[in-house]
Scaffold this motif. Structure first.
Motif, PDB file in Angstrom:
ATOM      1  N   GLU A   1       0.919  -1.170  -0.007  1.00  0.00           N
ATOM      2  CA  GLU A   1      -0.008   0.120  -0.161  1.00  0.00           C
ATOM      3  C   GLU A   1       0.752   1.125   0.036  1.00  0.00           C
ATOM      4  O   GLU A   1       1.915   1.262   0.571  1.00  0.00           O
ATOM      5  N   MET A   2       0.343   2.298  -0.765  1.00  0.00           N
ATOM      6  CA  MET A   2       0.681   3.479  -0.710  1.00  0.00           C
ATOM      7  C   MET A   2       0.049   4.364   0.127  1.00  0.00           C
ATOM      8  O   MET A   2      -1.209   4.580  -0.116  1.00  0.00           O
ATOM      9  N   THR A   3       0.257   4.733   1.557  1.00  0.00           N
ATOM     10  CA  THR A   3      -0.445   5.568   2.277  1.00  0.00           C
ATOM     11  C   THR A   3       0.025   6.670   2.522  1.00  0.00           C
ATOM     12  O   THR A   3       0.948   7.306   2.855  1.00  0.00           O
ATOM     13  N   LEU A   4      -0.951   8.023   2.515  1.00  0.00           N
ATOM     14  CA  LEU A   4      -0.918   9.179   2.419  1.00  0.00           C
ATOM     15  C   LEU A   4      -1.251   9.715   3.822  1.00  0.00           C
ATOM     16  O   LEU A   4      -2.443   9.495   4.142  1.00  0.00           O
ATOM     17  N   PHE A   5      -0.402  10.407   4.502  1.00  0.00           N
ATOM     18  CA  PHE A   5      -0.838  11.115   5.777  1.00  0.00           C
ATOM     19  C   PHE A   5      -1.155  12.538   5.313  1.00  0.00           C
ATOM     20  O   PHE A   5      -0.092  13.276   5.107  1.00  0.00           O
ATOM     21  N   VAL A   6      -2.425  13.090   5.715  1.00  0.00           N
ATOM     22  CA  VAL A   6      -2.594  14.394   5.467  1.00  0.00           C
ATOM     23  C   VAL A   6      -3.155  15.030   6.466  1.00  0.00           C
ATOM     24  O   VAL A   6      -3.715  14.598   7.408  1.00  0.00           O
ATOM     25  N   GLY A   7      -3.086  16.339   6.448  1.00  0.00           N
ATOM     26  CA  GLY A   7      -3.693  17.200   7.560  1.00  0.00           C
ATOM     27  C   GLY A   7      -3.083  18.564   7.810  1.00  0.00           C
ATOM     28  O   GLY A   7      -2.038  18.765   7.101  1.00  0.00           O
ATOM     29  N   PRO A   8      -3.568  19.633   8.451  1.00  0.00           N
ATOM     30  CA  PRO A   8      -2.786  20.790   8.724  1.00  0.00           C
ATOM     31  C   PRO A   8      -1.473  20.578   9.366  1.00  0.00           C
ATOM     32  O   PRO A   8      -0.958  19.645   9.788  1.00  0.00           O
ATOM     33  N   SER A   9      -0.664  21.576   8.978  1.00  0.00           N
ATOM     34  CA  SER A   9       0.668  21.624   9.626  1.00  0.00           C
ATOM     35  C   SER A   9       0.503  21.807  11.068  1.00  0.00           C
ATOM     36  O   SER A   9      -0.387  22.334  11.708  1.00  0.00           O
ATOM     37  N   GLY A  10       1.451  21.058  11.774  1.00  0.00           N
ATOM     38  CA  GLY A  10       1.364  20.944  13.110  1.00  0.00           C
ATOM     39  C   GLY A  10       0.529  20.018  14.049  1.00  0.00           C
ATOM     40  O   GLY A  10       0.457  19.817  15.139  1.00  0.00           O
ATOM     41  N   CYS A  11       0.170  19.155  13.087  1.00  0.00           N
ATOM     42  CA  CYS A  11      -1.180  18.153  13.400  1.00  0.00           C
ATOM     43  C   CYS A  11      -0.400  16.801  13.921  1.00  0.00           C
ATOM     44  O   CYS A  11      -0.972  15.870  14.572  1.00  0.00           O
ATOM     45  N   GLY A  12       0.835  16.552  13.792  1.00  0.00           N
ATOM     46  CA  GLY A  12       1.553  15.355  14.174  1.00  0.00           C
ATOM     47  C   GLY A  12       2.098  14.544  13.383  1.00  0.00           C
ATOM     48  O   GLY A  12       2.618  13.625  13.579  1.00  0.00           O
ATOM     49  N   LYS A  13       1.737  14.625  11.959  1.00  0.00           N
ATOM     50  CA  LYS A  13       2.417  13.915  10.818  1.00  0.00           C
ATOM     51  C   LYS A  13       3.765  13.581  11.048  1.00  0.00           C
ATOM     52  O   LYS A  13       4.045  12.268  10.737  1.00  0.00           O
TER      53      LYS A  13
END
Length: 232
Positions: A37-49
């Motif tokens: 799988e190719m898993t994308l982690f998305v979300g606003p800056s500073g969210c812990g990614k």
């Protein structure tokens, strides 16, 4: 190796700072990521990614919780064991290419093998082979500053892949690239994932590459809000 599961996170918490200055970055994060799988982690800056992928890649240690990466209990490892694990199992690709300006392209790619005391000629041969796969073997003897941004990123990817890692972790790999080049880079990673049953994790804000993901992990305020199967 844990069946089809490449990554298993159970109740991960992480904070930085002391006492009243302490900042809680990750809150009870639980997640499975599968091979192939190719898993994308998305979300606003500073969210812990970035903190989360650093824990997955055995760079940071969680305050609590369990981390199984490629079947290995990362949360129980010593610092030396984590270093050895990263060296043998994980390929990292960053927004900053981190190429050594005084070395040729093929020498930059060969570095992980040379660090492991592989003979120079053999390491260079393997570097040339992977550069061929990345369609830039003609640049093998150039210095990095002679390359475009997209070519430099391909060199960085080649360096990450030369050890044949089962896990590839990318932090904003397309942020500094134009749309066409960024898509080409992700297509190469996608092909690698599909053909070799590796796991690829990408932290990104680049919605131009969302279509290439198999799974999308949406984060906010240190928590996972939603995990979607987005394969096409």
């Amino acid at each position: 190796m844990m069946s089809d599961c490449a990554i298993r996170l159970k109740g991960i918490n992480k904070s930085f700072g002391e006492k009243e200055d302490r900042i809680h970055v990750l809150h009870d994060v639980t997640l499975d990521v599968n091979y192939g799988e190719m898993t994308l982690f998305v979300g606003p800056s500073g969210c812990g990614k970035t903190t989360l992928i650093s824990i997955i890649g055995a760079i940071l240690e969680p305050d609590s919780g369990e981390v199984y990466t490629l079947g290995h209990p990362i949360h129980t490892m010593t610092s030396d064991e984590k270093t050895e694990f990263r060296k043998n199992n994980v390929g990292f690709i960053f927004q900053q290419f981190n190429l050594i300006s005084t070395l040729t392209v093929q020498e930059n790619v060969a570095i992980p093998l040379l660090i492991n005391n592989e003979p120079y000629d053999l390491a260079i041969k393997k570097a040339q082979e992977i550069l061929e796969t990345m369609e830039i073997r003609d640049k093998a003897k150039e210095l990095p500053n002679k390359l475009s941004g997209g070519e430099q990123q391909r060199v960085a990817i080649s360096r990450a892949l030369i050890k044949d890692p089962n896990l590839i972790i990318c932090d904003e790999p397309t942020a500094s690239l134009d749309g066409a080049t960024g898509r080409k880079i992700v297509e190469l990673l996608k092909k690698t994932t599909a053909s070799t049953n590796k796991a690829v994790i990408i932290v990104t804000h680049d919605n131009r590459i969302f279509e290439y993901g198999d799974k999308m992990v949406n984060m906010e305020d240190g928590k996972i809000n939603l995990v979607e199967d987005v394969r096409h």
